[in-house]
Design an enzyme around this catalytic site. Sequence first.
Site, mmCIF file in Angstrom:
data_model
loop_
_atom_site.group_PDB
_atom_site.id
_atom_site.type_symbol
_atom_site.label_atom_id
_atom_site.label_comp_id
_atom_site.label_asym_id
_atom_site.label_seq_id
_atom_site.Cartn_x
_atom_site.Cartn_y
_atom_site.Cartn_z
ATOM 1 N N TYR A 155 -32.220 -9.465 21.459
ATOM 2 C CA TYR A 155 -31.003 -9.838 22.203
ATOM 3 C C TYR A 155 -30.565 -8.708 23.116
ATOM 4 O O TYR A 155 -30.583 -7.534 22.728
ATOM 5 C CB TYR A 155 -29.867 -10.136 21.223
ATOM 6 C CG TYR A 155 -29.964 -11.496 20.568
ATOM 7 C CD1 TYR A 155 -29.978 -12.656 21.331
ATOM 8 C CD2 TYR A 155 -30.011 -11.598 19.184
ATOM 9 C CE1 TYR A 155 -30.052 -13.900 20.712
ATOM 10 C CE2 TYR A 155 -30.075 -12.834 18.562
ATOM 11 C CZ TYR A 155 -30.094 -13.988 19.336
ATOM 12 O OH TYR A 155 -30.158 -15.210 18.735
ATOM 13 N N LYS B 230 -16.123 -4.337 -9.725
ATOM 14 C CA LYS B 230 -15.594 -5.315 -8.756
ATOM 15 C C LYS B 230 -16.642 -5.630 -7.691
ATOM 16 O O LYS B 230 -17.611 -4.871 -7.523
ATOM 17 C CB LYS B 230 -14.331 -4.745 -8.108
ATOM 18 C CG LYS B 230 -14.587 -3.477 -7.307
ATOM 19 C CD LYS B 230 -13.303 -2.733 -6.978
ATOM 20 C CE LYS B 230 -13.616 -1.489 -6.158
ATOM 21 N NZ LYS B 230 -12.459 -0.600 -6.027
#
Length: 373
Positions: free
Chosen positions: A264, A35
Amino acid sequence: MAKSNIIATIDYGQIAANARSIIRFTETPLMAVVKADAYGHGIVPSAHAAIFGGATWIGTAFLDEAIKLRQGGITAPILAWLSPPSEDFRQALDWGIDLSVSSLDQLQAIVSHGDVIGCKPRIHLEVDTGMTRGGALEEFPALVGAIGKLIDQKRIELVGTWSHLACSDEPEHPLNQQQGERFQAALEYLKAKGISPGIRHIANSGGVIHFPHLYYDMVRSGILLYGYAPSTGFKGCPNVLPVMELSAVVVLVKKVPAGASIGYGATVRLFEDRYIGLIALGYADGIPRRLEGPMQIWCTIKGEKFPLIGRVSMDQITVDLGAETTVQAGDRAVLFGGDKSATADDWARAAGTISYEILSKIGARATRVARVH
Ligand SMILES: *Cc1c(COP(=O)(O)O)cnc(C)c1O
């Protein structure tokens, strides 16, 4: 085409080797769980590799994933275990994909499609033994009754009966024992009703490692195929090795003076002149923003370790190359999974998550490249 900055090198031979190792360890048929694009490793080639390594079943969450595998040439039986009621079950029948059933409504929806085209849906009855996700709970007796009737009418085939373990990475957890007992009781209930459960399966990778008495007729393994254990501390059998190496290119190397802040939030300030390397991948590519430097995590460039420094941006990270450096723009930085580099488990530990999340979130900008030996 532009050259890939971000490369996830996938060792498909190692997926095959890991599958072999799991099968040798359990001596039980293996369903390879692929999956979520095979936990980020590429669904079609990963499934082929697992089958090459001896897996005889494939497991997916969604029907779409299963169809993609059929289109990619996978002929082994496939179980898709997560279907909304609006699913186009006709497709499952057309492509020969097994479906999981947890409720009467689901069963009815699947059977009505089978009736229309005159073909018998192949179903796996899911029992909720304590995970409380999918699986029949209160409805279980009624569902078994309905399945029994449909089998008699030759309108479905009960291929398997299964459940899922909630705490298999914590072998001491009392829920493991309870789930095992409830699964056994569900199987006995079927037997009392004269219904064959088909293939019985409950063990995931944690079950493979810890609970041989829960192997039954098949184990479903995902994370071990990709070379990691369900919990970070675990070392031991079966012997598996990581499959994915994540790397990205160094875009820029520059000297930065003492006193400069980085990234940042200006969360890091340099105490001395340092070389900083800019690497072209960020949180949009699956690098957890929580791995903000300094000193949480490192990458390797030409075999040498360098710590991430400052915040993770959407597309870029910075690393501290030291007061002197031989690193040059154009070199490749290995984030995890390479020789002498960190592992996805190291990243998971630092980010407060599990390797599953690190691997499966490596984004679409990372080009998957097969490792050639
Ligand atoms: C994801 C999943 C697995 C595989 O789990 P691992 O811990 O990766 O082995 C098995 N069964 C079901 C139902 C799953 O959703």
